[in-house]
Design a protein around this motif. Structure first.
Motif, PDB file in Angstrom:
ATOM      1  N   ALA A 103       0.733  -1.000   0.135  1.00  0.00           N
ATOM      2  CA  ALA A 103      -0.206   0.037  -0.046  1.00  0.00           C
ATOM      3  C   ALA A 103       1.032   0.964  -0.204  1.00  0.00           C
ATOM      4  CB  ALA A 103      -0.690  -0.517   1.079  1.00  0.00           C
ATOM      5  N   GLY A 104       2.267   1.135   0.883  1.00  0.00           N
ATOM      6  CA  GLY A 104       2.663   2.853   0.555  1.00  0.00           C
ATOM      7  C   GLY A 104       3.771   2.880  -0.606  1.00  0.00           C
ATOM      8  N   THR A 105       3.478   1.762  -1.299  1.00  0.00           N
ATOM      9  CA  THR A 105       4.535   2.071  -2.391  1.00  0.00           C
ATOM     10  C   THR A 105       3.969   3.046  -3.316  1.00  0.00           C
ATOM     11  OG1 THR A 105       5.900  -0.119  -1.587  1.00  0.00           O
ATOM     12  CG2 THR A 105       6.203   0.550  -4.086  1.00  0.00           C
ATOM     13  N   PHE A 106       2.209   1.464  -3.848  1.00  0.00           N
ATOM     14  CA  PHE A 106       1.594   2.559  -4.472  1.00  0.00           C
ATOM     15  C   PHE A 106       1.068   4.031  -4.277  1.00  0.00           C
ATOM     16  CE2 PHE A 106       1.698  -2.045  -6.523  1.00  0.00           C
ATOM     17  CZ  PHE A 106       1.133  -2.154  -7.349  1.00  0.00           C
ATOM     18  N   GLN A 107       0.984   4.008  -3.100  1.00  0.00           N
ATOM     19  CA  GLN A 107       0.638   5.565  -2.285  1.00  0.00           C
ATOM     20  C   GLN A 107       1.346   6.188  -2.928  1.00  0.00           C
ATOM     21  OE1 GLN A 107      -0.078   5.559   1.644  1.00  0.00           O
ATOM     22  NE2 GLN A 107      -0.466   7.429   2.123  1.00  0.00           N
ATOM     23  N   ALA A 108       2.954   6.083  -2.955  1.00  0.00           N
ATOM     24  CA  ALA A 108       3.931   7.233  -3.186  1.00  0.00           C
ATOM     25  C   ALA A 108       4.154   7.142  -4.313  1.00  0.00           C
ATOM     26  CB  ALA A 108       5.894   6.069  -2.832  1.00  0.00           C
ATOM     27  N   LEU A 109       3.263   6.279  -4.697  1.00  0.00           N
ATOM     28  CA  LEU A 109       2.938   6.584  -6.699  1.00  0.00           C
ATOM     29  C   LEU A 109       1.800   6.894  -7.020  1.00  0.00           C
ATOM     30  CD1 LEU A 109       5.068   3.538  -7.673  1.00  0.00           C
ATOM     31  CD2 LEU A 109       6.002   5.626  -8.732  1.00  0.00           C
ATOM     32  N   GLY A 110       1.224   7.468  -5.892  1.00  0.00           N
ATOM     33  CA  GLY A 110      -0.241   8.272  -5.835  1.00  0.00           C
ATOM     34  C   GLY A 110      -0.998   7.092  -6.474  1.00  0.00           C
ATOM     35  N   LEU A 111      -1.040   5.620  -6.600  1.00  0.00           N
ATOM     36  CA  LEU A 111      -2.107   4.832  -6.452  1.00  0.00           C
ATOM     37  C   LEU A 111      -3.048   4.057  -5.695  1.00  0.00           C
ATOM     38  CD1 LEU A 111       0.229   3.063  -9.428  1.00  0.00           C
ATOM     39  CD2 LEU A 111      -1.285   4.754  -9.656  1.00  0.00           C
ATOM     40  N   ASP A 112      -3.755   2.914  -6.508  1.00  0.00           N
ATOM     41  CA  ASP A 112      -4.505   2.803  -5.127  1.00  0.00           C
ATOM     42  C   ASP A 112      -3.783   1.073  -5.308  1.00  0.00           C
ATOM     43  OD1 ASP A 112      -6.068   1.059  -3.437  1.00  0.00           O
ATOM     44  OD2 ASP A 112      -7.616   1.944  -3.865  1.00  0.00           O
ATOM     45  N   TRP A 113      -3.274   0.620  -4.482  1.00  0.00           N
ATOM     46  CA  TRP A 113      -2.781  -0.622  -4.579  1.00  0.00           C
ATOM     47  C   TRP A 113      -3.648  -2.320  -5.131  1.00  0.00           C
ATOM     48  CZ3 TRP A 113      -3.698  -5.630  -1.694  1.00  0.00           C
ATOM     49  CH2 TRP A 113      -4.435  -4.937  -0.652  1.00  0.00           C
ATOM     50  N   GLN A 114      -4.909  -1.496  -4.318  1.00  0.00           N
ATOM     51  CA  GLN A 114      -6.764  -2.722  -4.612  1.00  0.00           C
ATOM     52  C   GLN A 114      -6.260  -2.803  -6.278  1.00  0.00           C
ATOM     53  OE1 GLN A 114      -8.248  -1.122  -1.707  1.00  0.00           O
ATOM     54  NE2 GLN A 114      -8.163  -3.173  -0.205  1.00  0.00           N
TER      55      GLN A 114
END
Length: 330
Positions: free
Chosen positions: A264-275
């Motif tokens: 979640a933290g990785t995708f959030q850092a890229l402005g994305l929702d991991w789900q």
């Protein structure tokens, strides 16, 4: 005062210099004024991109050494007479150890024994560091593991690391060798290869953010780990060998997070929702896996004055920033 000649510099020998920890440790030791010798099974044919990436490829000497061959180890130790040996070599993947248990045991346990026995045999005043692993603890029932926590290894990799740990303890107690193990919890960096789950997540997320339509497939998202920053951890290795009395240390941040949180933290850092981009694939589950890994690194803080400078979120941001730089330009 004259300049320190190459001959007068303390010599550090690093087994496993081509890996993440080997590269960062080499850089640290060079900055500390050491002559650094790195070993590889075939130094002429080895891959040393990580040394290039940290900018020290030309500052390191390389030697061929087969750590599973006692004569080969004795020859290299006789040639360089290192004051310090850092043993970071060996099969490094828990997942792969289930497929290659014999190679894993030999590359970790037998190599440790050969190095220890060579130090004893040659009689040089050499200090020895062995890379231990938090995997040795197995399931601690959610309790933070410290240096007195019993080992309950759950993988061929962990069994091999546990055997190496006890060999180090035995040579320290029986023969008075200055030998110690660092029981390291997970530590990451941009130098991690993509077969490690953290780098797999980071690289995939960066490609998706750049427009790739791929789906990231992972195993169990509910495992919990203590993730730290590799450059911090090699500093702990160095500090262990500077102590007057050799002791084993747990090295960790002291914070545990779910793999889901790392994703979640990785995708959030890229402005994305991991789900939107990640699925859990049962085929990627291991035969047995630790659900929860916790650490208590208080002894390292007290004795070595060491503590982690980066936590999981810092590690993610550093890895994402580097991965974005290495994306191919369209």
């Amino acid at each position: 005062m004259g300049k320190v000649t190459e001959k007068a510099k303390p010599v550090a020998l690093i087994c496993g210099i081509s890996g993440q920890d080997g590269a960062y440790l080499s850089k640290l030791l060079i900055e500390q004024g050491y002559r650094v010798v790195g070993t590889s099974r075939d130094a002429q044919m080895g891959h040393f991109e990580n040394l290039d990436r940290v900018g020290i490829r030309d500052s390191v000497e390389l030697a061929s050494m087969a750590t599973n061959d006692f004569r080969s180890v004795v020859q290299v130790l006789s040639r360089f007479e290192p004051q310090e040996i850092y043993h970071l070599a060996g099969q490094s993947s828990v997942g792969l150890s289930f497929e290659q248990p014999v190679e894993t045991l030999e590359s970790i346990s037998l190599s440790t024994l050969n190095l220890l026995e060579s130090i004893r045999f040659l009689g040089h005043p050499t200090r020895f560091y062995s890379a231990g692993s938090s995997e040795c603890f197995g399931d601690t029932g959610g309790l933070p593991a410290d240096e007195s926590t019993p080992f309950k290894p759950r993988s061929p990799y962990a069994v091999a690391k546990a055997a190496a740990f006890w060999q180090v303890a035995n040579y320290r107690e029986a023969y008075g060798l200055h030998a110690c193990s660092g029981i390291l919890f997970n530590h990451e960096s941009p130098l991690r290869p993509e077969r490690f789950v953290t780098q797999k997540i980071v690289k995939s997320a960066c490609r998706i953010a750049a427009g790739s339509q791929e789906t990231l497939r992972l195993g169990n998202l509910d495992i919990h780990r203590d993730w730290g920053w590799a450059p911090d951890y090699v500093e702990a290795m160095f500090l262990m060998l500077q102590q007057n009395s050799p002791q084993d240390y747990v090295i960790a941040t002291g914070e545990t997070h779910a793999l889901k949180d790392f994703v979640a933290g990785t995708f959030q850092a890229l402005g994305l929702d991991w789900q939107d981009h990640v699925v859990s694939n049962p085929d990627l589950m291991r035969p047995s896996d630790l659900r929860l890994s916790r650490a208590n690194p208080i002894k390292a803080h007290k004795n070595l004055n060491w503590q982690a400078t980066k936590r999981m979120t810092d590690v993610i941001l550093a890895m994402v920033a580097q991965a974005q730089l290495s994306l191919p330009m369209h």
